[in-house]
Structures are given as C-alpha cells and as structure tokens.
Design an enzyme around this catalytic site. Sequence first.
Site, PDB file in Angstrom:
ATOM      1  NE  ARG A   1      -5.526  -1.627   9.221  1.00 31.98           N
ATOM      2  CZ  ARG A   1      -4.433  -0.896   9.019  1.00 31.98           C
ATOM      3  NH1 ARG A   1      -4.483   0.201   8.322  1.00 31.98           N
ATOM      4  NH2 ARG A   1      -3.276  -1.249   9.541  1.00 31.98           N
TER       5      ARG A   1
ATOM      6  NE  ARG B   1       5.470  -0.242  10.855  1.00 31.72           N
ATOM      7  CZ  ARG B   1       4.418  -0.198  10.042  1.00 31.72           C
ATOM      8  NH1 ARG B   1       4.500   0.449   8.884  1.00 31.72           N
ATOM      9  NH2 ARG B   1       3.274  -0.772  10.366  1.00 31.72           N
TER      10      ARG B   1
ATOM     11  CE  LYS C   1      -2.396  -0.647   3.765  1.00 25.45           C
ATOM     12  NZ  LYS C   1      -1.949  -1.922   4.332  1.00 25.45           N
TER      13      LYS C   1
ATOM     14  NE  ARG D   1       0.898  -4.808  11.373  1.00 23.30           N
ATOM     15  CZ  ARG D   1       1.929  -4.453  10.593  1.00 23.30           C
ATOM     16  NH1 ARG D   1       3.111  -5.011  10.761  1.00 23.30           N
ATOM     17  NH2 ARG D   1       1.780  -3.551   9.670  1.00 23.30           N
TER      18      ARG D   1
ATOM     19  NE  ARG E   1       7.137  -2.247   6.741  1.00 29.67           N
ATOM     20  CZ  ARG E   1       5.830  -2.033   6.677  1.00 29.67           C
ATOM     21  NH1 ARG E   1       5.292  -1.505   5.587  1.00 29.67           N
ATOM     22  NH2 ARG E   1       5.047  -2.374   7.693  1.00 29.67           N
TER      23      ARG E   1
HETATM   24  P1  AMP Z   1      -0.229   0.457   8.962  1.00 32.44           P
HETATM   25  O1  AMP Z   1       0.950   1.393   8.915  1.00 32.44           O
HETATM   26  O2  AMP Z   1      -1.358   0.890   8.058  1.00 32.44           O
HETATM   27  O3  AMP Z   1       0.167  -0.999   8.759  1.00 32.44           O
HETATM   28  O4  AMP Z   1      -0.819   0.556  10.443  1.00 32.44           O
HETATM   29  C1  AMP Z   1      -0.039   0.197  11.558  1.00 32.44           C
HETATM   30  C2  AMP Z   1      -0.945   0.015  12.771  1.00 32.44           C
HETATM   31  O5  AMP Z   1      -1.631   1.253  13.049  1.00 32.44           O
HETATM   32  C3  AMP Z   1      -2.063  -1.008  12.600  1.00 32.44           C
HETATM   33  O6  AMP Z   1      -1.609  -2.336  12.861  1.00 32.44           O
HETATM   34  C4  AMP Z   1      -3.069  -0.520  13.630  1.00 32.44           C
HETATM   35  O7  AMP Z   1      -2.648  -0.845  14.944  1.00 32.44           O
HETATM   36  C5  AMP Z   1      -2.952   1.000  13.501  1.00 32.44           C
HETATM   37  N1  AMP Z   1      -3.893   1.537  12.499  1.00 32.44           N
HETATM   38  C6  AMP Z   1      -3.573   2.175  11.331  1.00 32.44           C
HETATM   39  N2  AMP Z   1      -4.680   2.554  10.670  1.00 32.44           N
HETATM   40  C7  AMP Z   1      -5.726   2.150  11.425  1.00 32.44           C
HETATM   41  C8  AMP Z   1      -7.153   2.225  11.278  1.00 32.44           C
HETATM   42  N3  AMP Z   1      -7.729   2.811  10.202  1.00 32.44           N
HETATM   43  N4  AMP Z   1      -7.927   1.713  12.265  1.00 32.44           N
HETATM   44  C9  AMP Z   1      -7.385   1.130  13.362  1.00 32.44           C
HETATM   45  N5  AMP Z   1      -6.052   1.005  13.560  1.00 32.44           N
HETATM   46  C10 AMP Z   1      -5.225   1.507  12.612  1.00 32.44           C
END
Ligand code: AMP
Length: 223
Positions: free
Chosen positions: A91, A163, A16, A174, A130
């Site tokens: 999400r 991370r 993404k 996840r 990553r």
């Molecule tokens: P990402 O960078 O999109 O993989 O997001 C990393 C983490 O941020 C996720 O595993 C969630 O804990 C949190 N997160 C990001 N976007 C959302 C969302 N729209 N709703 C809930 N948690 C989120």
Amino acid sequence: MSVTAIVLLGVPGSGKGTMAEAIKKSKGYIHIATGDMLREAIEEGTLFGSKAKSYMDKGDLVPDDVILKIVMDRLDKGSDNCKYMFDGFPRTLTQAKLLDMHFAQRNAKLVFVFLLVVPEEVTLARLMGRRVCRKCGASFHIRNIPPEKEGVCDYCGGELYQRPDDMKETILKRLVVFHQQTEELISYYEKKRILVRIDSSRHRNDSFSDVINVLQGKHNNRL
Ligand code: AMP
C-alpha cells in the site's frame, strides 16, 4: 522452480476481494490479503491484532513494520514454486521496495500489478452496502449480492455484519489515505512497466476476463 506474483491494487470497494476469489479459483494463485490477515489477528486477539485495530477503525494505514512482518512470515512458509496474489499489499512505496528486495533475494518475480479503477460514487455505494460473514469472511451486498436470508451467510449460516471501517466517514478517510499513499506506488510500478489498469466499474465478469487475458498473454514466457 520459481516464485512469481501479481498485485491487486485499488481503492477500497474497487472489487479486489471479488477479483481475487475469481483469480484464485481459475488460476490457483495463493491469495495474500493483508486486510483479511489483520482482521483474523484482531479476532484471535493477538498483539499484532490489537496494534492494528486502532489504525484500521479510524481508516488509517497500519504501520509498515507490522504489515511487513505478517507478509514476510507468510512468504517464508511458502514453497519454492508458487504463484502469489497480493491483495491490499503493498500500500506504500516503502512496502513495495521491501517486497522487491525480498523477491530479489529469492529470485522471485513480480509480473503484473493490476490497478482496479472505479469512480468514487461506485466505491461508496459498494462499501456502504457491503456485509461480511463473521465466521467464514464471505462478502455480500444488501442490493447487488443479497444473501438468501437477511443477515445470514448463504455458505455457513454465520452472522453478517458491517465492517466498522465501512461506515461513510471512515470510507471517505480511507479513500483520501489511498490517494495520498498509493499514488506514488502507482507511478513506481508504471515506471517498471508492470502496471495494468482495469476498468472495474463494469460487471465483474468483464473485468475478470480482462485480467485473465493479460495473464494468458504472458503465460508462455513469464508466468
Ligand atoms: P482492506 O481489507 O484491504 O480494505 O484493508 C482494511 C484496512 O487494513 C486498511 O484500511 C488498513 O487500515 C489496513 N491494511 C490492510 N492492508 C494494509 C497494508 N498493506 N498497509 C497498511 N495497512 C493495511
């Protein structure tokens, strides 16, 4: 004058972030990445950040009220004529419905939801390798996109780190969370006939050109 938006949806590691960068550069979308916004809030030590961190470190979703607040604050700063690209948002079905309500009140339109599809083994390999720059957020991969100098960002010289949620156990969690929460979101957008599946296991240029073809196909009448 109109506000339109697209959504990038996909399991962690589906590409993404890379796709978002490419679309932003070529099409001028405003990129709203909730994961990045949360990580910034954590770095800045804000109240939101500390609330979000405990969920993120475990691989759980951050509660909807926190996410919606940061997204709506960001949208309120936008102009009446822009194109948004949501990355990692919505999400959950609740987030999707609230986004629809918000857009309906502002005469804004969600035009496409791109679902980036990849097999789980590809996701795992991508995420475990990553490395992200602590300073500018640029993303590398120890094998696929190695930095020129190990551990150092090519763009700003910042330190590259893994991370905490990119450790194997957390990645697996996840993925489970994604499937639990996001499957209903996929059918929601499928019913609205705006979901577009993109095979994201190929080279990034191929999936990118599929997205661009879809966007251009609709360019005259909808975007
Ligand atoms: P990402 O960078 O999109 O993989 O997001 C990393 C983490 O941020 C996720 O595993 C969630 O804990 C949190 N997160 C990001 N976007 C959302 C969302 N729209 N709703 C809930 N948690 C989120």
